[in-house]
Design a protein around this motif. Structure first.
Motif, mmCIF file in Angstrom:
data_model
loop_
_atom_site.group_PDB
_atom_site.id
_atom_site.type_symbol
_atom_site.label_atom_id
_atom_site.label_comp_id
_atom_site.label_asym_id
_atom_site.label_seq_id
_atom_site.Cartn_x
_atom_site.Cartn_y
_atom_site.Cartn_z
ATOM 1 N N SER A 168 0.812 -1.207 0.000
ATOM 2 C CA SER A 168 0.000 0.000 0.000
ATOM 3 C C SER A 168 0.852 1.267 0.000
ATOM 4 O O SER A 168 1.791 1.404 0.789
ATOM 5 C CB SER A 168 -0.907 -0.010 1.229
ATOM 6 O OG SER A 168 -1.696 1.155 1.277
ATOM 7 N N LEU A 169 0.510 2.209 -0.881
ATOM 8 C CA LEU A 169 1.249 3.460 -1.012
ATOM 9 C C LEU A 169 0.440 4.621 -0.448
ATOM 10 O O LEU A 169 -0.774 4.689 -0.607
ATOM 11 C CB LEU A 169 1.591 3.736 -2.479
ATOM 12 C CG LEU A 169 2.472 2.683 -3.166
ATOM 13 C CD1 LEU A 169 2.741 3.094 -4.610
ATOM 14 C CD2 LEU A 169 3.782 2.484 -2.411
ATOM 15 N N LEU A 181 1.108 11.552 -4.481
ATOM 16 C CA LEU A 181 1.099 10.089 -4.479
ATOM 17 C C LEU A 181 1.734 9.541 -5.750
ATOM 18 O O LEU A 181 2.419 8.509 -5.727
ATOM 19 C CB LEU A 181 -0.343 9.593 -4.334
ATOM 20 C CG LEU A 181 -0.543 8.131 -3.968
ATOM 21 C CD1 LEU A 181 0.199 7.769 -2.689
ATOM 22 C CD2 LEU A 181 -2.030 7.818 -3.825
ATOM 23 N N GLY A 182 1.557 10.244 -6.859
ATOM 24 C CA GLY A 182 2.168 9.809 -8.109
ATOM 25 C C GLY A 182 3.682 9.832 -8.059
ATOM 26 O O GLY A 182 4.352 8.912 -8.550
ATOM 27 N N GLU A 183 4.242 10.879 -7.457
ATOM 28 C CA GLU A 183 5.699 10.973 -7.328
ATOM 29 C C GLU A 183 6.237 9.861 -6.426
ATOM 30 O O GLU A 183 7.283 9.260 -6.711
ATOM 31 C CB GLU A 183 6.086 12.335 -6.778
ATOM 32 C CG GLU A 183 5.879 13.480 -7.759
ATOM 33 C CD GLU A 183 6.133 14.842 -7.147
ATOM 34 O OE1 GLU A 183 6.566 15.734 -7.892
ATOM 35 O OE2 GLU A 183 5.903 15.021 -5.923
ATOM 36 N N ILE A 184 5.534 9.593 -5.343
ATOM 37 C CA ILE A 184 5.959 8.522 -4.443
ATOM 38 C C ILE A 184 5.853 7.168 -5.138
ATOM 39 O O ILE A 184 6.755 6.327 -5.044
ATOM 40 C CB ILE A 184 5.129 8.568 -3.146
ATOM 41 C CG1 ILE A 184 5.576 9.785 -2.314
ATOM 42 C CG2 ILE A 184 5.274 7.273 -2.339
ATOM 43 C CD1 ILE A 184 4.728 10.075 -1.115
ATOM 44 N N LYS A 188 8.748 4.176 -5.735
ATOM 45 C CA LYS A 188 8.548 2.773 -5.360
ATOM 46 C C LYS A 188 8.632 1.870 -6.591
ATOM 47 O O LYS A 188 9.169 0.762 -6.533
ATOM 48 C CB LYS A 188 7.193 2.587 -4.678
ATOM 49 C CG LYS A 188 6.927 3.512 -3.502
ATOM 50 C CD LYS A 188 7.810 3.233 -2.319
ATOM 51 C CE LYS A 188 7.424 4.123 -1.148
ATOM 52 N NZ LYS A 188 8.247 3.879 0.051
ATOM 53 N N ALA A 189 8.094 2.351 -7.705
ATOM 54 C CA ALA A 189 8.108 1.569 -8.941
ATOM 55 C C ALA A 189 9.517 1.359 -9.465
ATOM 56 O O ALA A 189 9.727 0.545 -10.375
ATOM 57 C CB ALA A 189 7.259 2.252 -10.012
ATOM 58 N N GLY A 190 10.492 2.048 -8.885
ATOM 59 C CA GLY A 190 11.877 1.848 -9.286
ATOM 60 C C GLY A 190 12.377 0.437 -9.069
ATOM 61 O O GLY A 190 13.381 0.036 -9.664
ATOM 62 N N ALA A 205 -6.094 5.501 -7.278
ATOM 63 C CA ALA A 205 -5.992 5.629 -8.739
ATOM 64 C C ALA A 205 -4.698 6.302 -9.176
ATOM 65 O O ALA A 205 -4.056 5.882 -10.151
ATOM 66 C CB ALA A 205 -7.202 6.395 -9.275
ATOM 67 N N GLU A 206 -4.291 7.348 -8.474
ATOM 68 C CA GLU A 206 -3.089 8.081 -8.862
ATOM 69 C C GLU A 206 -1.846 7.196 -8.788
ATOM 70 O O GLU A 206 -0.954 7.290 -9.642
ATOM 71 C CB GLU A 206 -2.920 9.300 -7.948
ATOM 72 C CG GLU A 206 -1.743 10.186 -8.318
ATOM 73 C CD GLU A 206 -1.588 11.374 -7.387
ATOM 74 O OE1 GLU A 206 -0.619 12.127 -7.548
ATOM 75 O OE2 GLU A 206 -2.437 11.542 -6.474
#
Length: 304
Positions: A168-169, A181-184, A188-190, A205-206
């Motif tokens: 969960s983000l 939230l998109g930047e975070i 994490k997606a790294g 959604a973001e």
């Protein structure tokens, strides 16, 4: 050095767990440093398969569930977590046993010359290097590795895992990871690697939009709890809770079924479903993980 001296030496290194950074950049979090440490030791991170777990909330619980289930399936497991609760030795475990004091001292003594000839090595980079070296020398069958901070620039991101998991983000460490939230989610997606399957817990959604975009760009299949897997809560009391998990896209899974865990809270069911989805990916990649082992692991998981 004895164990106490070793821990004091590690704490003398720059520790971003204890100091506030004004930015999160390759100058402060630099994979080149940990890559250099590991290369000097023969790249131990390439000698064991891994499950890599990032997220804002639930990554420790999810990692603990995965490790317990894999150990119950008969695999020799490595387990790397942060921060520790009672003792530094919790951070590096094999088969559920904390690393011995003498092993900590010996590994740090071995790696220390490289640390001291590499400018700017941090506490977390040093212990990541010795953790991966310990796992390689312990001949683990699989390691479950929790990200320290973020993902993209985290020292653990030198791994190429069998599966990446993003729990969960939410908005956290915004002064480092971003104000949205998109930047975070991007940080994490790294941990999502080209062609390597990833699992995501339910996201807003973001966040899921970013994870889906990054996965698509990297050719990494993304499995989503809530879309591809579902869970249902069952009876619960102060000793634990029952629940069921099932795959809802791509056909049934042999891991579909009823489970029980001593970890409390509805959020732990999201974590458990993410764990089961990751274990199913490991099964598809040749790991023998029977449903009985997953039930045993879920039942016996310990995460204070």
């Amino acid at each position: 050095m004895n164990y106490s001296e070793t821990i004091a030496y590690l704490y003398s290194l720059t520790d971003y767990e204890k100091m506030r950074l004004e930015r999160y950049t390759p100058e402060t979090h630099n994979l080149a440093r940990v890559e250099h440490l590991l290369a000097a030791e023969g790249n131990p991170q390439r000698r064991f398969p891994a499950v890599h777990v990032a997220g804002s909330k639930g990554k420790g619980s999810t990692a603990a569930m995965c490790e317990a289930c894999l150990r119950a399936a008969g695999f020799r497991t490595g387990f790397y977590i942060s921060p520790h609760l009672h003792t530094f030795r919790e951070r590096i475990q094999v088969d559920g046993r904390k690393i011995a004091r003498e092993d900590v001292a010996a590994l740090v003594e071995e790696v220390r010359p490289v640390i001291e000839h590499t400018n700017g090595v941090t506490y977390f980079e040093a212990i990541t290097a010795i953790g991966f070296l310990y796992f390689a020398r312990s001949a683990v069958d699989v390691a479950v590795v929790e990200v320290g901070l973020g993902g993209r620039l985290d020292a653990t991101n030198v791994l190429t895992p069998e599966v990446s998991v993003i729990t969960s983000l939410s908005l956290e460490h915004t002064y480092l990871l971003g104000n949205t939230l998109g930047e975070i989610a991007y940080e994490k997606a790294g941990i999502i690697k080209p062609g390597i399957p990833a699992v995501s817990a339910p996201q807003r959604a973001e966040a899921i939009k970013v994870l889906e975009t990054v996965s698509q760009e990297r050719g990494a299949p993304l499995v989503e709890v809530g879309r591809d897997w579902d869970y249902e809560p069952g009876p619960a009391n102060l000793d634990g809770q029952a629940f069921s998990v099932r795959r809802i896209s791509g056909g049934n899974s042999k891991l579909d079924g009823e489970y029980w865990t001593p970890l409390l809270g509805r959020h732990q069911l999201e974590n458990a479903a993410s764990c089961v989805a990751a274990l199913e990916i490991l099964r598809q990649r040749g790991f023998d993980v029977p449903v009985e082992a997953v039930r045993e692991g879920m039942r016996n998981v310990h995460w204070p």
